[in-house]
Design a protein around this motif. Sequence first.
Motif, PDB file in Angstrom:
ATOM      1  N   VAL A  95      -3.272  26.409  12.821  1.00 40.99           N
ATOM      2  CA  VAL A  95      -2.005  25.985  12.216  1.00 40.99           C
ATOM      3  C   VAL A  95      -1.740  26.842  10.988  1.00 40.99           C
ATOM      4  N   ASP A  96      -0.543  27.419  10.930  1.00 39.23           N
ATOM      5  CA  ASP A  96      -0.057  28.130   9.754  1.00 39.23           C
ATOM      6  C   ASP A  96       0.854  27.167   8.992  1.00 39.23           C
ATOM      7  N   PHE A  97       0.386  26.733   7.825  1.00 35.13           N
ATOM      8  CA  PHE A  97       1.051  25.647   7.111  1.00 35.13           C
ATOM      9  C   PHE A  97       1.686  26.162   5.827  1.00 35.13           C
ATOM     10  N   ALA A 136       0.844  -1.192   0.000  1.00 34.39           N
ATOM     11  CA  ALA A 136       0.000   0.000   0.000  1.00 34.39           C
ATOM     12  C   ALA A 136       0.876   1.237   0.000  1.00 34.39           C
ATOM     13  N   PRO A 137       0.420   2.310  -0.688  1.00 31.41           N
ATOM     14  CA  PRO A 137       1.225   3.545  -0.708  1.00 31.41           C
ATOM     15  C   PRO A 137       1.341   4.139   0.679  1.00 31.41           C
ATOM     16  N   GLN A 138       2.555   4.579   1.031  1.00 31.50           N
ATOM     17  CA  GLN A 138       2.805   5.162   2.337  1.00 31.50           C
ATOM     18  C   GLN A 138       2.539   6.672   2.279  1.00 31.50           C
ATOM     19  N   PRO A 139       2.081   7.255   3.379  1.00 31.13           N
ATOM     20  CA  PRO A 139       1.832   8.700   3.381  1.00 31.13           C
ATOM     21  C   PRO A 139       3.126   9.476   3.188  1.00 31.13           C
ATOM     22  N   GLY A 140       2.987  10.645   2.533  1.00 23.71           N
ATOM     23  CA  GLY A 140       4.154  11.484   2.272  1.00 23.71           C
ATOM     24  C   GLY A 140       3.795  12.948   2.351  1.00 23.71           C
ATOM     25  N   LEU A 141       4.543  13.777   1.628  1.00 22.52           N
ATOM     26  CA  LEU A 141       4.330  15.227   1.699  1.00 22.52           C
ATOM     27  C   LEU A 141       2.954  15.630   1.181  1.00 22.52           C
ATOM     28  N   THR A 142       2.398  14.881   0.218  1.00 26.22           N
ATOM     29  CA  THR A 142       1.121  15.278  -0.370  1.00 26.22           C
ATOM     30  C   THR A 142      -0.032  15.148   0.618  1.00 26.22           C
ATOM     31  N   ARG A 143       0.163  14.407   1.683  1.00 21.63           N
ATOM     32  CA  ARG A 143      -0.922  14.210   2.650  1.00 21.63           C
ATOM     33  C   ARG A 143      -0.751  15.052   3.904  1.00 21.63           C
ATOM     34  N   LEU A 144       0.241  15.922   3.900  1.00 20.64           N
ATOM     35  CA  LEU A 144       0.415  16.785   5.066  1.00 20.64           C
ATOM     36  C   LEU A 144      -0.754  17.755   5.212  1.00 20.64           C
ATOM     37  N   GLY A 145      -1.329  18.187   4.079  1.00 16.53           N
ATOM     38  CA  GLY A 145      -2.459  19.101   4.160  1.00 16.53           C
ATOM     39  C   GLY A 145      -3.635  18.499   4.903  1.00 16.53           C
ATOM     40  N   GLN A 146      -3.927  17.213   4.638  1.00 23.69           N
ATOM     41  CA  GLN A 146      -5.010  16.538   5.356  1.00 23.69           C
ATOM     42  C   GLN A 146      -4.706  16.458   6.843  1.00 23.69           C
ATOM     43  N   LEU A 147      -3.454  16.233   7.152  1.00 22.22           N
ATOM     44  CA  LEU A 147      -3.058  16.149   8.556  1.00 22.22           C
ATOM     45  C   LEU A 147      -3.266  17.492   9.257  1.00 22.22           C
ATOM     46  N   VAL A 148      -2.907  18.564   8.574  1.00 24.77           N
ATOM     47  CA  VAL A 148      -3.076  19.901   9.155  1.00 24.77           C
ATOM     48  C   VAL A 148      -4.561  20.230   9.321  1.00 24.77           C
ATOM     49  N   GLU A 149      -5.381  19.866   8.322  1.00 23.57           N
ATOM     50  CA  GLU A 149      -6.810  20.136   8.421  1.00 23.57           C
ATOM     51  C   GLU A 149      -7.430  19.418   9.610  1.00 23.57           C
ATOM     52  N   ALA A 150      -7.038  18.174   9.835  1.00 21.19           N
ATOM     53  CA  ALA A 150      -7.565  17.442  10.976  1.00 21.19           C
ATOM     54  C   ALA A 150      -7.150  18.101  12.289  1.00 21.19           C
ATOM     55  N   THR A 151      -5.942  18.642  12.338  1.00 24.23           N
ATOM     56  CA  THR A 151      -5.481  19.321  13.550  1.00 24.23           C
ATOM     57  C   THR A 151      -6.248  20.621  13.772  1.00 24.23           C
ATOM     58  N   VAL A 152      -6.546  21.344  12.684  1.00 24.15           N
ATOM     59  CA  VAL A 152      -7.318  22.592  12.800  1.00 24.15           C
ATOM     60  C   VAL A 152      -8.714  22.295  13.327  1.00 24.15           C
ATOM     61  N   SER A 187       6.224  24.119   8.636  1.00 20.50           N
ATOM     62  CA  SER A 187       6.931  24.524   7.426  1.00 20.50           C
ATOM     63  C   SER A 187       7.741  23.350   6.891  1.00 20.50           C
ATOM     64  N   VAL A 188       7.593  23.078   5.598  1.00 16.50           N
ATOM     65  CA  VAL A 188       8.346  22.015   4.926  1.00 16.50           C
ATOM     66  C   VAL A 188       8.979  22.631   3.680  1.00 16.50           C
ATOM     67  N   THR A 189      10.289  22.692   3.638  1.00 11.67           N
ATOM     68  CA  THR A 189      10.999  23.321   2.519  1.00 11.67           C
ATOM     69  C   THR A 189      12.160  22.446   2.069  1.00 11.67           C
ATOM     70  N   VAL A 190      12.552  22.652   0.815  1.00 14.92           N
ATOM     71  CA  VAL A 190      13.673  21.925   0.223  1.00 14.92           C
ATOM     72  C   VAL A 190      14.822  22.882   0.021  1.00 14.92           C
ATOM     73  N   THR A 191      16.007  22.490   0.470  1.00 12.91           N
ATOM     74  CA  THR A 191      17.227  23.262   0.270  1.00 12.91           C
ATOM     75  C   THR A 191      18.042  22.590  -0.821  1.00 12.91           C
TER      76      THR A 191
END
Length: 410
Positions: free
Chosen positions: A295-297, A273-289, A335-339
């Motif tokens: 949450v400022d995401f 099964a596909p594992q959760p990744g960066l694309t599902r962080l928004g759902q996680l933040v919404e559930a927390t809100v 905050s999630v950023t790529v350097t």
Amino acid sequence: MISRQEEPPRALLAGASRRWVRMVPWVVAVVLCAALLPTTIHVLAVDAGLDGGLASGLAVAQTVPLLLAVVRPLHAWYVILAADVAGALAMLTVDLPAGVVWPYPPTAVVGYVGLCLALGLREPRLRLLVVWLTTAGVSLALSFAAPGGTSGSGILMTVLGGVALVLGGALRERYEAQRRLAEQETISEAERGRRTLLEERARIARELHDVVAHHMSVITVQADTAAYRLEGLAPEVRQEFTSIAATARESLGEMRRLLGVLRNEETPHGELAPQPGLTRLGQLVEATVRAGVPVDFTPCDAEVPEAVGLSAYRIVQEALANVVRHAPGAATRVSVTVTEGDGARLDVLVVNGPPPEQPAAPFETGGTGHGLVGMRERVRLVGGALDAGPLPEGGFRVAARLPLSEGDFT
């Protein structure tokens, strides 16, 4: 045709655990060579009457290869047997004094018996049989040319050589049997440990299924049916129950994947099964809100390795869960950023301030203490670094640096 490269030869008893046992073949070979070389020269030159140079050459050929027998006994046998036969034929060219032992002097018999013992410790049964038959055949052939008044030492060397071959072969086979028995015991111990591990995993899986999964199923059913069981629910309350049911179903899905990993060691279906990744962080933040935490995401849609994305998701998930449990209502920033660059990495930052002045009671008053430990383990798996701790003005900060290059994983 390419021939397979032979492994370098090992000395006799090289596999022994004790150093003094490994040194025994070398000590015996050196002692025999040192004792037999001058004695053989004396027997051939003085007793048999051979020329001094010839006697010395034959003596070297009959004794020095005993040192080679420690590593390559079969090669040493070729040389020593040929030298013993050459010595017997050379003694036929002179008038042997009475009492001289022919075809093999006592020194040759002693050296040959020691060589046969080395052969028995190294060579298989069939090869040992060929060696003994060759020895018997050569001794029988030489006996037809025996001069008068000489003793038949060929029979003695054949018998003693055969005894040495049998003794060495028995010792070798006994050692091999003990080695195989030790290997089987090691394998059995490993199998017992593996079976114990599987039993423990199965027990954990049963506990998770019977306790956690059961309660999560009850929560899902109650949240799904709340709108039908309770009359007059406000739209916001209905939406909250719908959110609770969705979160519970997602947790049940992850629980099933975990149970699949625990119950199936070879091909865990949960890994498919596909594992959760960066694309599902928004759902996680919404559930927390929805749980009452502002949450400022700052999202990130970059392509990252699956292991890095999963680690980032779990770190944010655990950090937000800690905010909900221990600082409900506290303002939080994710905050999630790529350097980019040579040391390309994914930076994950979760910071929450202190809870409101009049906060509601925390949802949980205690915890297992495994949250930060789990974060550090996930970060360590991908070779990153984690900085987590309380802030001076209150609140908490979690910062993770996850390398994006697979070569940086440690």
